[in-house]
Design an enzyme around this catalytic site. Sequence first.
Site, PDB file in Angstrom:
ATOM      1  N   LYS A   1     -39.862  -0.505  -0.091  1.00 31.67           N
ATOM      2  CA  LYS A   1     -39.870  -1.851  -0.680  1.00 31.67           C
ATOM      3  C   LYS A   1     -39.803  -2.945   0.377  1.00 31.67           C
ATOM      4  O   LYS A   1     -40.330  -4.028   0.172  1.00 31.67           O
ATOM      5  CB  LYS A   1     -38.716  -2.007  -1.670  1.00 31.67           C
ATOM      6  CG  LYS A   1     -38.967  -1.282  -2.966  1.00 31.67           C
ATOM      7  CD  LYS A   1     -38.108  -1.841  -4.093  1.00 31.67           C
ATOM      8  CE  LYS A   1     -38.512  -1.188  -5.409  1.00 31.67           C
ATOM      9  NZ  LYS A   1     -37.701  -1.610  -6.532  1.00 31.67           N
TER      10      LYS A   1
ATOM     11  N   LYS B   1     -46.839   5.809  -6.657  1.00 30.51           N
ATOM     12  CA  LYS B   1     -46.287   5.874  -8.014  1.00 30.51           C
ATOM     13  C   LYS B   1     -46.664   4.631  -8.819  1.00 30.51           C
ATOM     14  O   LYS B   1     -46.872   3.557  -8.240  1.00 30.51           O
ATOM     15  CB  LYS B   1     -44.770   6.105  -7.975  1.00 30.51           C
ATOM     16  CG  LYS B   1     -43.932   4.885  -7.826  1.00 30.51           C
ATOM     17  CD  LYS B   1     -42.464   5.141  -8.167  1.00 30.51           C
ATOM     18  CE  LYS B   1     -41.740   3.811  -8.049  1.00 30.51           C
ATOM     19  NZ  LYS B   1     -40.645   3.599  -8.920  1.00 30.51           N
TER      20      LYS B   1
ATOM     21  N   LYS C   1     -44.025  -1.426 -11.400  1.00 31.13           N
ATOM     22  CA  LYS C   1     -44.108  -2.754 -12.020  1.00 31.13           C
ATOM     23  C   LYS C   1     -44.645  -3.792 -11.035  1.00 31.13           C
ATOM     24  O   LYS C   1     -45.286  -4.748 -11.412  1.00 31.13           O
ATOM     25  CB  LYS C   1     -42.715  -3.249 -12.434  1.00 31.13           C
ATOM     26  CG  LYS C   1     -41.996  -2.389 -13.427  1.00 31.13           C
ATOM     27  CD  LYS C   1     -40.713  -3.108 -13.849  1.00 31.13           C
ATOM     28  CE  LYS C   1     -39.740  -2.195 -14.528  1.00 31.13           C
ATOM     29  NZ  LYS C   1     -38.661  -1.720 -13.682  1.00 31.13           N
TER      30      LYS C   1
END
Length: 337
Positions: free
Chosen positions: A116, A200, A203
Amino acid sequence: MTDPRPMRVFSGVQPTANAHLGNYLGAIRRFVPLQDEGECIFCVVDLHAVTVPQDPKMLAAQTREIAAVYMAAGIDPARSIIFVQSSVSAHAELAWLLNCVARMGWLERMTQFKEKSGENAERSSVGLFAYPVLMAADILAYRATHVPVGEDQKQHLELARDIAARFNKEFKAEDHFPLPAPLIGATAARVMNLQDGTKKMSKSDPAELSRINLADSDDVIVRKMKKARTDAEPLPLDVAGLAGRPEVDNLVGIYAALSDLSKQAVLDEFAGAGFGVFKPRLADLAVSVLAPVREAMQVYLADPAQLDALLRDGSLKADVIARPILQQTREAMGFWS
Ligand code: AQP
């Protein structure tokens, strides 16, 4: 050895925009049958959401949306506790105490932080780095025994166990925190991006075609399935034939999870078929499962006052469990009270 404690389930979903098929199949749908097995506590984890920037004008609406998804999926607020993380202060308080138990080296190994933060770790919030400790606090604040999550959270669960074990040892409080067990599904534990089967479904991916959102209309679901990336070969005979074909493997896995079949059973039906046959069947299946969830979500969202009342009630119930555990934790650490 069988765990003598009654089963207490805890899990959470972040109120970042666009709850998607991965959240649903990997986590939310699997919460529902657990209500027959033990006490269940489901949280909208808004303190986690703000580890990356959120639009303050949207956060409350997104929080209600995840609460609506929970109930639309079949979580019954009369049997399970549904609440918002930031409304129960024990989460943040316990997280601080556990920040002083967790080790920097443990957090530095967390792959989700690396993914991230990317190239920009120095510019990431401290919260993003410490996120797994807050997640440990979420679970341990209730002495939860089982945590249903997607595979991406497995490493964080292991960290929660390490933190619990270290706390118990350091403060000579054996069994103060039980070591929570992850519950990871056999199918759809990691639903992948529809345009790149090596990433993956997420969102935060800017590409709308990469995921199916739970709020998507039937037409949008059909269009996204149609545009999902595949290859020129037909579907293989068996699961071994999915090796090296991540996008195809993903679509077969989604079909399997949506129909409660194994991947092999799906291939038994579609072996040798092309995607011109498979994709419309997959799209129809996805619509048949997701449309009722979307419609139920819309009903809950149409009455925000009622939704807020349910969430407030859930906060009170959660607080009744978490407050004494926090107090006992303070006592074990020797705090004045
Ligand atoms: N692709 C996925 N496949 C299976 N399970 C998944 N989960 C998330 N993505 C997948 C599971 O959904 C639950 C809630 O996830 P979250 O809201 O805490 O956020 P996340 O794991 O960070 O999900 P995203 O979509 O990747 O969000 P962003 O892009 O904001 O980081 C968890 O149990 C998770 O395992």
